[in-house]
Design an enzyme around this catalytic site. Structure first.
Site, PDB file in Angstrom:
ATOM      1  N   CYS A  87       0.823  -1.213   0.000  1.00 19.66           N
ATOM      2  CA  CYS A  87       0.000   0.000   0.000  1.00 19.66           C
ATOM      3  C   CYS A  87       0.855   1.261   0.000  1.00 19.66           C
ATOM      4  O   CYS A  87       1.683   1.454   0.890  1.00 19.66           O
ATOM      5  CB  CYS A  87      -0.920  -0.007   1.225  1.00 19.66           C
ATOM      6  N   ARG A  90      -0.018   4.749   3.026  1.00 21.43           N
ATOM      7  CA  ARG A  90       0.013   4.488   4.460  1.00 21.43           C
ATOM      8  C   ARG A  90       0.289   5.686   5.354  1.00 21.43           C
ATOM      9  O   ARG A  90       0.311   5.559   6.570  1.00 21.43           O
ATOM     10  CB  ARG A  90       1.033   3.380   4.749  1.00 21.43           C
ATOM     11  N   TRP A 261      -9.051   5.756   0.112  1.00 22.76           N
ATOM     12  CA  TRP A 261      -9.621   6.378  -1.085  1.00 22.76           C
ATOM     13  C   TRP A 261      -8.764   5.966  -2.270  1.00 22.76           C
ATOM     14  O   TRP A 261      -7.676   5.411  -2.113  1.00 22.76           O
ATOM     15  CB  TRP A 261      -9.691   7.903  -0.945  1.00 22.76           C
ATOM     16  N   GLU A 266      -5.298   3.488 -10.225  1.00 20.26           N
ATOM     17  CA  GLU A 266      -5.942   2.180  -9.974  1.00 20.26           C
ATOM     18  C   GLU A 266      -7.118   1.996 -10.928  1.00 20.26           C
ATOM     19  O   GLU A 266      -7.374   0.906 -11.424  1.00 20.26           O
ATOM     20  CB  GLU A 266      -6.462   2.101  -8.530  1.00 20.26           C
TER      21      GLU A 266
HETATM   22  N1  ARG Z   1      -6.829  -1.516  -6.738  1.00 20.40           N
HETATM   23  C1  ARG Z   1      -8.114  -1.801  -6.184  1.00 20.40           C
HETATM   24  C2  ARG Z   1      -9.199  -1.205  -7.092  1.00 20.40           C
HETATM   25  O1  ARG Z   1      -8.888  -0.617  -8.067  1.00 20.40           O
HETATM   26  C3  ARG Z   1      -8.280  -1.252  -4.783  1.00 20.40           C
HETATM   27  C4  ARG Z   1      -7.184  -1.555  -3.784  1.00 20.40           C
HETATM   28  C5  ARG Z   1      -7.170  -0.632  -2.603  1.00 20.40           C
HETATM   29  N2  ARG Z   1      -6.970   0.739  -3.030  1.00 20.40           N
HETATM   30  C6  ARG Z   1      -7.019   1.816  -2.217  1.00 20.40           C
HETATM   31  N3  ARG Z   1      -6.825   2.975  -2.767  1.00 20.40           N
HETATM   32  N4  ARG Z   1      -7.241   1.703  -0.935  1.00 20.40           N
HETATM   33  O2  ARG Z   1     -10.367  -1.284  -6.830  1.00 20.40           O
END
Ligand code: ARG
Length: 391
Positions: A87, A90, A261, A266
């Protein structure tokens, strides 16, 4: 923060690689002890550790397990985040809001509380990092298990031509939902939210729909390409992982959904772009009029940047918390410095920390990290029962 001198580093931090820690139903007393000591070391205001250790020992001797105090549960969940080497986000580990739902194990109640988790986390777009901790695995009882990888997952339907409508990552989960009696919408779409599926031995399994009102979503638009706003592409605001096992001081919590968030990449560089997910780049490149005759024109890269602009732009317009990979990379290095200043190692997995676009432009690319695994932590769940394919 009080530095943790390495000579009193808890045994579990070095001697027990968490990846090998399995829930046998029996408490690892040394791991419980290490955790209680760590809690007291980082919170000297708690007073001498001996009294609490004696309590824990007595409780384990009498019942085969022990119950975390509210302070231990909160600390343990936050440190599990702090120790999550994949992560990048953090820096804010201390702000994690911990919802104590350890009394809840009936699948329907777990599902209901997952929806409440979403409401608390969504906060009208001002996303709050939250974890909800359900009943632990204890000798003689059964703990609930959430089958969904995240609280919000979009269904995937395979067409007769072999193509997939929706998020192909969730083909197996969709199949499981259908097998358990889920009725998809009359008109199937690319963004149908799957129901929550929760099981617990000795209880009826639950299949619970999440009401549209409880799922905040952001429709994509682009600052320069109005046509992108007409495609009906969207994503949900809260990434809430719901199938990982939280392990604190020898206790397993198999259901402990947590969220932060989003970082834009992602969604823009993985969920919507991966060729085995929504695979939008060829379509976007065509609409942008790019020369797609050869890879060397970098049409994929150009479409990718615009898709990521669209994600960041749309979330900002909608007033939904999101962060970009440049900002988040810098924050991560701030976190790392703080951890080192506190005398702690900050394990990180380079291949997960470096963003999937413009890696070399971010400072996290240009260094190596500690790779030791620390406890407490989160672990991958076993695949759901009756799920045909691992996901
Ligand atoms: N990568 C995943 C997604 O696109 C989520 C993983 C956790 N990501 C976060 N920003 N807490 O749905």
């Amino acid at each position: 923060m009080t530095p943790v001198p390495t000579d009193v580093m808890p045994r579990s931090l070095s001697a027990h690689p968490p990846a090998q820690v399995e829930n046998t139903g029996e408490i690892d007393i040394a791991e419980a002890e290490d955790f209680v000591r760590q809690h007291h070391t980082e919170h000297p205001d708690l007073g001498p550790v001996e009294a609490r250790l004696a309590e824990v020992h007595a409780e384990i001797a009498a019942t085969g397990t022990y119950r975390h105090t509210t302070a231990e549960l909160t600390f343990g969940a936050r440190v599990a985040w702090r120790n999550s080497s994949r992560c990048i986000g953090r820096l804010y580990w201390r702000s994690l809001k911990v919802r104590d739902q350890r009394e809840v194990s009936a699948p329907a109640d777990v599902a209901k509380e997952c929806v409440e988790h979403l409401r608390v986390a969504t906060n009208k777009g001002k996303i709050r990092p939250v974890i909800t901790v359900f009943a632990p695995a204890e000798p003689g009882t059964h703990a609930p298990q959430i089958d969904n990888e995240q609280i919000i997952r979009y269904a995937a339907y395979r067409g007769t031509d072999g193509g997939v409508l929706g998020d192909a990552r969730n083909l197996a989960l969709t199949e499981l939902a259908l097998k358990r009696g889920w009725k998809p919408p009359a008109t199937r779409g690319p963004f149908d939210v799957l129901p929550l599926m929760v099981t617990c031995k000795g209880h009826e399994p639950a299949l619970v729909e999440i009401a549209a009102d409880d799922v905040l979503e952001v429709s994509l638009s682009h600052p320069d390409f109005p046509w992108l706003g007409t495609l009906g592409v969207k994503w949900h605001a809260v990434p809430a992982i719901s199938n990982m096992r939280l392990r604190i001081g020898g206790i397993d919590y198999p259901s402990a959904p947590f969220n932060g968030w989003y970082m834009g990449t992602e969604i823009g560089a993985r969920n919507l772009a991966d060729s085995d997910r929504y695979d939008l780049l060829p379509y976007l490149a065509k609409r942008m009029g790019l020369d797609m005759s050869s890879e060397a024109t970098l049409w994929r890269d150009r479409a990718l940047v615009e898709l990521n602009r669209a994600v960041l732009h749309s979330f900002a317009e909608a007033g939904v918390t999101i962060t970009d990979h440049h900002t988040e990379s810098q924050r991560f290095l701030t976190h790392l410095e703080r951890e080192e200043a506190a005398g702690r190692s900050c394990p990180a997995d380079w291949s997960w920390i470096v963003p999937p676009v413009s890696g070399g432009l971010t400072p996290v690319y240009h260094r190596y990290y500690d790779t030791d695994e620390l406890l407490p932590n989160f672990f991958p769940a076993s695949k759901p029962s009756g799920c045909p394919v691992a996901h």
